[in-house]
Design a protein around this motif. Structure first.
Motif, PDB file in Angstrom:
ATOM      1  N   SER A  45       0.841  -1.217   0.000  1.00 50.42           N
ATOM      2  CA  SER A  45       0.000   0.000   0.000  1.00 50.42           C
ATOM      3  C   SER A  45       0.866   1.253   0.000  1.00 50.42           C
ATOM      4  O   SER A  45       0.600   2.219  -0.694  1.00 50.42           O
ATOM      5  CB  SER A  45      -0.909   0.015   1.235  1.00 50.42           C
ATOM      6  OG  SER A  45      -1.773  -1.065   1.213  1.00 50.42           O
ATOM      7  N   ALA A  48       2.469   1.539  -3.423  1.00 46.02           N
ATOM      8  CA  ALA A  48       1.425   1.850  -4.420  1.00 46.02           C
ATOM      9  C   ALA A  48       0.931   3.285  -4.256  1.00 46.02           C
ATOM     10  O   ALA A  48       0.653   3.970  -5.243  1.00 46.02           O
ATOM     11  CB  ALA A  48       0.264   0.874  -4.280  1.00 46.02           C
ATOM     12  N   SER A  49       0.875   3.757  -3.007  1.00 43.80           N
ATOM     13  CA  SER A  49       0.416   5.144  -2.773  1.00 43.80           C
ATOM     14  C   SER A  49       1.373   6.139  -3.412  1.00 43.80           C
ATOM     15  O   SER A  49       0.954   7.101  -4.066  1.00 43.80           O
ATOM     16  CB  SER A  49       0.302   5.420  -1.263  1.00 43.80           C
ATOM     17  OG  SER A  49      -0.638   4.542  -0.690  1.00 43.80           O
ATOM     18  N   CYS A  52       0.853   5.982  -7.107  1.00 40.95           N
ATOM     19  CA  CYS A  52      -0.406   6.654  -7.484  1.00 40.95           C
ATOM     20  C   CYS A  52      -0.238   8.172  -7.464  1.00 40.95           C
ATOM     21  O   CYS A  52      -0.711   8.863  -8.365  1.00 40.95           O
ATOM     22  CB  CYS A  52      -1.525   6.245  -6.518  1.00 40.95           C
ATOM     23  SG  CYS A  52      -2.065   4.546  -6.730  1.00 40.95           S
ATOM     24  N   ASN A  63      -6.510   4.904 -10.104  1.00 43.93           N
ATOM     25  CA  ASN A  63      -5.453   4.315  -9.261  1.00 43.93           C
ATOM     26  C   ASN A  63      -5.692   2.837  -8.989  1.00 43.93           C
ATOM     27  O   ASN A  63      -4.763   2.097  -8.639  1.00 43.93           O
ATOM     28  CB  ASN A  63      -5.357   5.079  -7.928  1.00 43.93           C
ATOM     29  CG  ASN A  63      -4.682   6.430  -8.090  1.00 43.93           C
ATOM     30  OD1 ASN A  63      -3.799   6.591  -8.933  1.00 43.93           O
ATOM     31  ND2 ASN A  63      -5.093   7.404  -7.300  1.00 43.93           N
ATOM     32  N   VAL A  67      -3.364  -0.509  -8.119  1.00 47.58           N
ATOM     33  CA  VAL A  67      -3.599  -1.422  -6.977  1.00 47.58           C
ATOM     34  C   VAL A  67      -3.707  -2.855  -7.484  1.00 47.58           C
ATOM     35  O   VAL A  67      -3.114  -3.788  -6.939  1.00 47.58           O
ATOM     36  CB  VAL A  67      -4.876  -1.018  -6.210  1.00 47.58           C
ATOM     37  CG1 VAL A  67      -5.246  -2.058  -5.161  1.00 47.58           C
ATOM     38  CG2 VAL A  67      -4.716   0.362  -5.570  1.00 47.58           C
ATOM     39  N   ILE A 136      -4.283   3.967   0.495  1.00 52.33           N
ATOM     40  CA  ILE A 136      -4.395   3.478  -0.888  1.00 52.33           C
ATOM     41  C   ILE A 136      -5.868   3.287  -1.265  1.00 52.33           C
ATOM     42  O   ILE A 136      -6.263   3.523  -2.409  1.00 52.33           O
ATOM     43  CB  ILE A 136      -3.582   2.193  -1.113  1.00 52.33           C
ATOM     44  CG1 ILE A 136      -3.425   1.892  -2.620  1.00 52.33           C
ATOM     45  CG2 ILE A 136      -4.241   0.991  -0.444  1.00 52.33           C
ATOM     46  CD1 ILE A 136      -2.611   2.883  -3.393  1.00 52.33           C
ATOM     47  N   GLY A 140      -7.678   5.199  -4.242  1.00 59.57           N
ATOM     48  CA  GLY A 140      -8.320   4.400  -5.296  1.00 59.57           C
ATOM     49  C   GLY A 140      -9.792   4.722  -5.488  1.00 59.57           C
ATOM     50  O   GLY A 140     -10.471   4.103  -6.300  1.00 59.57           O
TER      51      GLY A 140
END
Ligand SMILES: CCCCCCCC/C=C\CCCCCCCC(=O)SCCNC(=O)CCNC(=O)[C@H](O)C(C)(C)COP(=O)(O)OP(=O)(O)OC[C@H]1O[C@@H](n2cnc3c(N)ncnc32)[C@H](O)[C@@H]1OP(=O)(O)O
Ligand SMILES: CCCCCCCCCCCCCC(=O)OC[C@@H](O)COP(=O)(O)O
Length: 281
Positions: A45, A48-49, A52, A63, A67, A136, A140
């Motif tokens: 997370s 990925a954050s 993003c 986003n 994920v 995240i 998303g």
């Protein structure tokens, strides 16, 4: 010759340990896997954050594609094989409400396996505080609801119903409203059906086979296994009103329950009779 008492005790203790080892190793294995899954979610997370933010600069349903790329790798760590049927039914570039059964925190793996584009999710508000996992989810486009306050939850869901058609979005909702690891399906909450009827968009039921063949938290079982996914035919809501919602829920619930028992049955062979998934009488 009498064995000294102290030695006798040690021999007994060793015997007990050897007998308990398989159970111990099963319990150790369970907590190791669940702990690593949570750490994996937290770490992924965080990464990925950042991705993003760099790619999409903030909260957007786009986003979720990022994920997806991360979460779809998780199944390899846990030896989970996913077999999906009917996924093409989710690829219509039109708004709809996707509903699926919800068994555990592992459901994310199954969701991300088939999540279509422009699909947001409804989550309990508590998750926004799960550190990077909450971040995240926020990035998303996840919509958070307070399950303990029906009125606010309803108004949030009402807003979702308004934007589905306007922004050509899909929304994924777990109508059971909570994780359910039993051999059956809980009665459905009504929110998803209000959203679909309000927006006059189809409902697409998705059914995941029972995880009990490889995942039973109460017995500390978490082995590798197979998850079958079945996307059922869309259920139309055009022309329906709130009066039709009880019938709509019954239609979806029975179709999903039938599919759940059918696709879980094979995973059932080695289960004792009383635990076996009993099709609806
Ligand atoms: C990079 C690595 C990342 C790794 C980490 C993973 C990240 C993954 C990222 C992203 C994926 C994120 C995925 C998140 C997943 C989270 C899962 C969850 O959190 S599941 C729990 C929350 N979801 C729900 O609860 C939905 C289902 N619930 C509902 O829809 C309910 O209906 C709700 C909450 C709206 C109200 O619940 P009620 O408990 O009050 O029960 P009711 O019976 O449904 O409604 C009560 C009364 O209100 C009316 N009502 C309900 N909704 C209405 C509406 N919209 N309009 C008017 N009336 C409504 C009903 O008609 C009923 O009235 P009468 O009793 O029949 O008279
Ligand atoms: C800073 C604390 C971090 C804690 C680690 C978080 C690891 C989370 C793993 C992914 C969670 C995915 C979302 C999910 O599946 O949540 C389950 C909810 O439906 C639970 O609802 P309920 O408790 O069953 O009512």
């Amino acid at each position: 010759m009498a064995i000294p008492a102290i030695l006798d005790m040690w021999i007994w203790a060793l015997l007990m340990l050897l007998l308990a080892l398989p159970l111990l190793s099963r319990t150790v294995n369970f907590y190791f896997k669940i702990g690593s899954y949570c750490l994996l979610c937290l770490g992924a997370s965080l990464v990925a954050s950042v991705v993003c933010f760099l790619v999409n600069r903030g909260r957007t349903v786009r986003n979720m594609r990022i994920v997806k790329k991360f979460v779809r790798v998780f199944k390899y760590f846990y030896g989970l094989r996913l077999e999906a049927h009917g996924v093409e039914k989710l690829h219509d570039d039109k708004p709809c409400v996707i509903i699926s059964n919800h068994q555990s925190i592992l459901d994310m793996i199954g969701m991300m396996e088939i999540l279509p584009k422009n699909c947001i999710q409804i989550a309990k508000r508590e998750l926004v505080f799960a550190g990077p996992v909450g971040l995240i989810m926020y990035l998303g486009g996840v919509i958070f609801i307070n399950r303990k306050q029906t009125s606010t939850a309803m108004s949030v869901m009402g807003e979702v119903g308004d934007i589905l058609v306007k922004e050509n979005l899909k929304v994924w909702i777990y109508p059971e409203g909570t994780r359910n690891g039993s051999y059956d399906m809980l009665p459905f909450k009504k929110g998803a059906f209000y959203v679909a009827v309000q927006a006059q968009v189809p409902i697409i039921p998705v059914v995941y086979s029972s995880f009990t063949s490889f995942y039973q938290p109460e017995k500390k079982i978490f082995t590798s296994g197979k998850i079958k996914i079945e996307v059922l035919d869309p259920v139309k809501t055009e022309g329906l009103t709130v009066e039709d919602i009880p019938e709509l829920i019954k239609t979806c619930h029975s179709a999903m329950k039938e599919a759940f028992f059918r696709i879980s049955d094979k995973l059932n062979e080695n289960r004792t009779n009383d635990q076996a998934l009993q099709p609806e009488q």
